[in-house]
Motif scaffolding. Structure first.
Motif, mmCIF file in Angstrom:
data_model
loop_
_atom_site.group_PDB
_atom_site.id
_atom_site.type_symbol
_atom_site.label_atom_id
_atom_site.label_comp_id
_atom_site.label_asym_id
_atom_site.label_seq_id
_atom_site.Cartn_x
_atom_site.Cartn_y
_atom_site.Cartn_z
ATOM 1 N N HIS A 11 18.373 -43.986 -13.177
ATOM 2 C CA HIS A 11 18.557 -42.923 -12.190
ATOM 3 C C HIS A 11 19.078 -43.476 -10.863
ATOM 4 C CE1 HIS A 11 14.501 -44.598 -11.854
ATOM 5 N NE2 HIS A 11 14.588 -44.363 -10.559
ATOM 6 N N GLU A 21 18.605 -38.020 -7.943
ATOM 7 C CA GLU A 21 19.155 -39.344 -8.202
ATOM 8 C C GLU A 21 18.896 -40.194 -6.971
ATOM 9 O OE1 GLU A 21 23.398 -38.968 -8.622
ATOM 10 O OE2 GLU A 21 23.656 -38.269 -6.562
ATOM 11 N N THR A 72 19.958 -36.060 -3.296
ATOM 12 C CA THR A 72 20.147 -37.472 -3.617
ATOM 13 C C THR A 72 19.395 -38.309 -2.592
ATOM 14 O OG1 THR A 72 22.346 -37.141 -4.577
ATOM 15 C CG2 THR A 72 21.817 -39.361 -3.804
#
Length: 213
Positions: A82, A61, A19
């Motif tokens: 996203h 993400e 992430t």
């Protein structure tokens, strides 16, 4: 290899996805132009461009952490599907709160790549290089040589999934993860990104030329 293809390969090999956490909560006081997140860059805003940079470079993400004038930033930007936007209401107390908010909002089981909104020189290829260099159980940091040629740690920094909670707990004040990194220098792998992008932060008015790229 295209960055997005690399993100798919990570899933295929079972490596923990990453992430991207973009810290964008500051007020930009020294620049005097409002939050840095809204500075114009490449026909958009810094926060929009850099969120896409993290995603295009291979992050699964992106979490954007807002603070100063958060409502105004939300209204003035268009971030993709996203992107998860969270707010650090205590942003004025320092970067640590934003760091923890970003980690808390990231999908459980993901490693974390922490980036700063005031580094307009960051490129998807640099993000992809960092992701490709990362090893399980380690911290991977972009680095740039100083005048003597020694690599100096900068952002972005990847914290492996097994380290994210400890790094968040160690954060305090305006140091972010610096305390954790100083306490565990043997965990940090430096990756030279100087051939791909500038690691310079946009802090003062004499650096506004960085927005011309």
């Amino acid at each position: 290899m295209e960055p997005r293809a690399y993100r798919e390969d990570m899933t295929d090999t079972g490596t923990a996805p990453t992430t991207g956490v973009l810290l964008a909560a500051g007020a930009g006081t020294r620049l005097g132009r409002g939050p840095k997140a809204l500075l114009p860059f490449r026909g958009r805003t810094l926060v929009e461009v850099l969120a896409d940079t993290l995603y295009d470079g291979g992050c699964r993400e992106v979490v954007v952490v807002l603070g100063a004038e958060a409502d105004h930033v939300r209204r003035s930007t268009e971030l993709g599907t996203h992107v998860v936007v969270v707010e650090n209401e205590n942003w004025a107390k320092g970067m640590a709160g934003s760091f923890r908010a970003g980690i808390d909002a990231a999908t459980a089981g993901n490693s974390i790549m922490v980036a700063l909104v005031d580094q307009p020189g960051l490129t998807p290829t640099a993000v992809s290089r960092l992701l490709g260099s990362h090893r399980p159980g380690r911290v991977t940091a972009a680095a740039y040589p100083d005048e003597s040629g020694h690599l100096k740690r900068r952002h972005p920094v990847i914290f492996d999934v097994g380290l994210r909670s400890e790094a968040a707990a160690a954060a305090h004040g305006d140091t972010g993860a610096r305390s954790f990194l100083k306490a565990h220098p043997g965990l940090v792998d430096l990756v030279d990104c100087s051939d791909l992008c500038s690691g310079e932060d946009l802090d003062t008015k004499d650096q506004l030329h960085l927005l011309e790229g």
